[in-house]
Design an enzyme around this catalytic site. Sequence first.
Site, PDB file in Angstrom:
ATOM      1  N   LYS A 209       3.276  -3.893   3.471  1.00 55.37           N
ATOM      2  CA  LYS A 209       3.418  -3.539   2.057  1.00 55.37           C
ATOM      3  C   LYS A 209       4.869  -3.210   1.711  1.00 55.37           C
ATOM      4  O   LYS A 209       5.406  -3.657   0.695  1.00 55.37           O
ATOM      5  CB  LYS A 209       2.514  -2.346   1.722  1.00 55.37           C
ATOM      6  CG  LYS A 209       1.035  -2.656   1.755  1.00 55.37           C
ATOM      7  CD  LYS A 209       0.212  -1.403   1.467  1.00 55.37           C
ATOM      8  CE  LYS A 209      -1.274  -1.691   1.497  1.00 55.37           C
ATOM      9  NZ  LYS A 209      -2.087  -0.478   1.238  1.00 55.37           N
TER      10      LYS A 209
ATOM     11  N   ALA B  90       2.394   2.437   2.535  1.00 52.51           N
ATOM     12  CA  ALA B  90       1.434   3.354   3.163  1.00 52.51           C
ATOM     13  C   ALA B  90       0.063   2.706   3.220  1.00 52.51           C
ATOM     14  O   ALA B  90      -0.305   1.918   2.340  1.00 52.51           O
ATOM     15  CB  ALA B  90       1.363   4.669   2.386  1.00 52.51           C
ATOM     16  N   ASP B  91      -0.673   3.041   4.251  1.00 55.47           N
ATOM     17  CA  ASP B  91      -2.043   2.548   4.369  1.00 55.47           C
ATOM     18  C   ASP B  91      -2.844   3.512   5.231  1.00 55.47           C
ATOM     19  O   ASP B  91      -2.265   4.302   5.989  1.00 55.47           O
ATOM     20  CB  ASP B  91      -2.086   1.145   4.956  1.00 55.47           C
ATOM     21  CG  ASP B  91      -3.371   0.425   4.587  1.00 55.47           C
ATOM     22  OD1 ASP B  91      -4.345   0.521   5.366  1.00 55.47           O
ATOM     23  OD2 ASP B  91      -3.422  -0.219   3.528  1.00 55.47           O
ATOM     24  N   GLN B  92      -4.145   3.420   5.109  1.00 55.06           N
ATOM     25  CA  GLN B  92      -5.035   4.304   5.856  1.00 55.06           C
ATOM     26  C   GLN B  92      -6.244   3.522   6.327  1.00 55.06           C
ATOM     27  O   GLN B  92      -6.785   2.687   5.590  1.00 55.06           O
ATOM     28  CB  GLN B  92      -5.480   5.473   4.986  1.00 55.06           C
ATOM     29  CG  GLN B  92      -6.328   6.514   5.701  1.00 55.06           C
ATOM     30  CD  GLN B  92      -6.791   7.603   4.750  1.00 55.06           C
ATOM     31  OE1 GLN B  92      -7.451   7.338   3.760  1.00 55.06           O
ATOM     32  NE2 GLN B  92      -6.416   8.831   5.041  1.00 55.06           N
TER      33      GLN B  92
END
Length: 206
Positions: free
Chosen positions: A62, A78-80
């Site tokens: 991203k 950011a990612d989760q």
Amino acid sequence: MEKLVPMLILASTSPTRKALMEKASFSFSVVPANIDERALEIGALEAGADGRDLAGLLAKAKAEAVSKLHPDAYVIGADQTLALGTELLHKPLDREDAARQLDHLAGKTHRLHAAIALMRNGELLWSDIETAELTMRQFEPEERDLVLDLEGPAALTSVGGYRLEGPSIRLFETITGDYFTILGLPLLPLIGALRDIAPELLSVRA
């Protein structure tokens, strides 16, 4: 002449991440990253990646995608991911899917991996992955349905079909980990990184 402060961009459409950045009084813009997350996930999993690896990969992808469009800006990706053992869960498709996910998590411990990456000019300046462990207690279908009623459409915006910052907290037994990590943005490590890499961004008033 006043020094021009480089732009800070959040490469995420998450309203929770945006709100966290706003509450920390960052001056930033939101630019969604145009990437095929599912294609990246499939390729990563086929190559042997786990939930933690995948979160890091997506965060970097991203940031890189948006950094190419805005090379002079500092870009936060950011990612989760939510991992129940080796199984990965995604955002529920509808209320019924949210109920199924909650039932699947009941009485078990799962992990939330929150990854973050900072890029500029396509170069990775810093990255981090934080993990939180959450144990959901056993609950009756009536309690689950009440929580979903209280959450409303918001339940569909998070993996697992719950939001710890909302009524879903009623379904949990124990939580171990940083609050910001659970919400999907390891804010304290980010602030520390910006203090070292681009302290001028912390002096800009939102």
